[in-house]
Design an enzyme around this catalytic site. Sequence first.
Site, short mmCIF file in Angstrom:
data_model
loop_
_atom_site.label_atom_id
_atom_site.label_comp_id
_atom_site.label_asym_id
_atom_site.label_seq_id
_atom_site.Cartn_x
_atom_site.Cartn_y
_atom_site.Cartn_z
N THR A 1 0.90 -1.46 -0.05
CA THR A 1 0.31 -0.32 0.02
C THR A 1 0.83 1.25 -0.10
O THR A 1 2.09 1.26 0.59
CB THR A 1 -0.25 -0.11 1.17
N GLU B 1 -5.78 -4.15 -0.88
CA GLU B 1 -6.34 -4.62 -0.07
C GLU B 1 -7.11 -5.43 -0.30
O GLU B 1 -7.61 -6.53 -0.17
CB GLU B 1 -6.74 -4.46 1.57
N LYS C 1 -14.47 18.02 11.09
CA LYS C 1 -15.60 17.40 11.57
C LYS C 1 -15.91 19.15 12.09
O LYS C 1 -15.38 19.34 13.42
CB LYS C 1 -14.49 16.51 13.06
N TRP D 1 -20.04 15.96 10.66
CA TRP D 1 -18.71 15.47 9.26
C TRP D 1 -19.42 16.18 8.43
O TRP D 1 -20.87 16.14 7.98
CB TRP D 1 -19.25 13.96 9.28
P1 ADP Z 1 -3.28 3.17 -1.12
O1 ADP Z 1 -2.33 2.70 -1.08
O2 ADP Z 1 -3.17 4.68 -1.08
O3 ADP Z 1 -4.33 2.65 -0.36
P2 ADP Z 1 -4.99 2.66 -2.97
O4 ADP Z 1 -5.24 2.29 -4.31
O5 ADP Z 1 -5.11 1.36 -1.85
O6 ADP Z 1 -4.32 3.06 -2.43
O7 ADP Z 1 -6.34 3.20 -2.40
C1 ADP Z 1 -7.17 2.79 -1.89
C2 ADP Z 1 -8.06 3.91 -1.47
O8 ADP Z 1 -8.55 4.93 -2.82
C3 ADP Z 1 -9.77 3.66 -0.87
O9 ADP Z 1 -9.51 3.33 0.08
C4 ADP Z 1 -10.32 4.65 -1.56
O10 ADP Z 1 -10.24 6.04 -0.48
C5 ADP Z 1 -9.53 5.39 -2.86
N1 ADP Z 1 -10.59 5.32 -3.54
C6 ADP Z 1 -11.25 4.00 -4.32
N2 ADP Z 1 -11.51 4.66 -5.76
C7 ADP Z 1 -12.23 5.79 -5.19
C8 ADP Z 1 -13.06 6.50 -6.10
N3 ADP Z 1 -14.02 5.99 -6.96
N4 ADP Z 1 -14.36 7.32 -5.28
C9 ADP Z 1 -12.98 7.64 -4.13
N5 ADP Z 1 -12.07 7.01 -3.44
C10 ADP Z 1 -11.65 6.10 -3.85
#
Ligand code: ADP
Length: 545
Positions: free
Chosen positions: A189, A334, A442, A447
């Site tokens: 990640t 994940e 917040k 929120w």
């Molecule tokens: P990182 O390694 O930064 O976690 P990921 O590629 O796993 O990168 O990113 C996952 C996160 O990206 C998600 O948990 C969410 O917050 C954000 N994300 C992915 N797709 C979308 C989407 N279509 N809209 C909003 N947020 C998104």
Amino acid sequence: MYGQMMQQPLLISTLLVHAERHHGEREIVSRRVEGDIHRYTYKDLAARSRRMAKALAALGVKTSDRVATLAWNGYRHMELYYAVSGAGAVLHTVNPRLHPSQIVYIADHAEDQVLFFDLTFLPLIQAVANSTKTIKAFVAMTDRAHMPAADVASKIPNLLCYEELIEAQDDHYEWPSFDENTASSLCYTSGTTGNPKGVLYSHRSTVLHAYAAALPDALNCSARDVILPVVPMFHVNAWSLPYVGCMTGAKLVYPGAGLDGKSLYELFESEGVTLSAGVPTVWQGLLGYVEANDLKFSTMKRTVIGGSACPPAMIRTFGERFGVHVLHAWGMTEMSPLGTACTFKPKHLTQTQEERYAVMAKQGRAIFGVDMKIVDANGKELPWGSETSGDLYVRGPWILSSYYRDEGGDPLVDGWFPTGDVARIDADGYMQITDRSKDVIKSGGEWIGSIDLENIAMAHPAVAMAACIAAKHPKWDERPLLVVMKKPGAEVTKEELLAFFEGKIAKWWTPDDVVFVDAIPLGATGKMQKNKLRDQFKDYNLPTA
Ligand code: ADP
């Protein structure tokens, strides 16, 4: 009583065997870092992957050893996807946009044995090659003629040439069969906070995820498609498209390092691309180029956008100006990564275009295999179909159960994985992300979803990018501060931008202030780094304070 069906493990190599037998003549086209366009077929891919599998064995790579790549989207990278996993080793795709110290950290943590790299990343290899602890050989993904000069090469321990490794082998090789739960690939990640953590996929999870990704109500891929994955093969397996390609026999077009609007557009048109996939920031560059040059897409019908929220204004531009349908999708490392995709139900087909745009702005419905729920602060499940948002939890056969080497302990809560996203789910099951939990603002105990505010700001014609972050407030704790990067040459004042929010949201959600910046920091996967902005503006004095 057991069913009486064949026991055949779901192995990544079976995808390749299928593609060779049933789609052998279908093309794979790549823009190479050497500068030219390379084309060959699935049959060639299969033969060269077998040769590479033998080359890996000759290098001493054994079952479950980790083999790293630092590479763009291209045919050699795809060969490694199949050769490494197919042979029973683990493909560790490394994100080249990480800081060199982070790359050393994850290469050591993964105990990588061999590292394959595209020539673009030679400076990076020079920076890390003598610091990593376990890598025994570095392989430049090119031919002899393009290998680094002797003075550079001599400083990289055991530097090998990809094409020479292939040439040294023949293609007589049987893919081994083993337990489908064997690890196949590893992706860390981005680690916006703390050290990156590894997500270790299995053959079973990868094949099941590819089936699901190809479904009509997911990415809808078939043998008739020409797919150009802009999403990198170095992060979350390019959303499974290299596997979906073999599964369906779609033609694949890989853009290599050419991710600017012009290079992408040329490939879309010359190769007849029908489907693409990428993060919003990439499409911004592409749209900018296409609009500035008054061009059209002649074959592209659909594009998948995910990785961060796709601004509704972008969905509209694609649809109304270019006739390209945007498929909004959500997922995370994940989750292999796909969780939801926004496709219509029958009732939407009779709705007005405006109503449909409102649906398309959501991240979509769960793909079969992914179960999701939203919960409150006490972990109690919240109902669907209200305006209430909660923490989004997921479970399914391609969602992680623990991080590589059990980093960070048990991540699950009662068998569910807490995504760290905050979302609402409507009565039809369409999920909409309102924030990442650490980005929520917040205000007086309530929120405010920063994504809603950013989407509105980004619909303003003068705004190139907008991030909404929490700024300290003596009375309300936190209030929204809008950080804006303008389009080149465009002008807009703070007052005009704030007026733009009127009537679009509850009044108390309106940002308290606007600051204009030259650039918004982007992370290794093209997402806005709001933690950096929060640091930058941590002592910001709001005019309302
Ligand atoms: P990182 O390694 O930064 O976690 P990921 O590629 O796993 O990168 O990113 C996952 C996160 O990206 C998600 O948990 C969410 O917050 C954000 N994300 C992915 N797709 C979308 C989407 N279509 N809209 C909003 N947020 C998104």
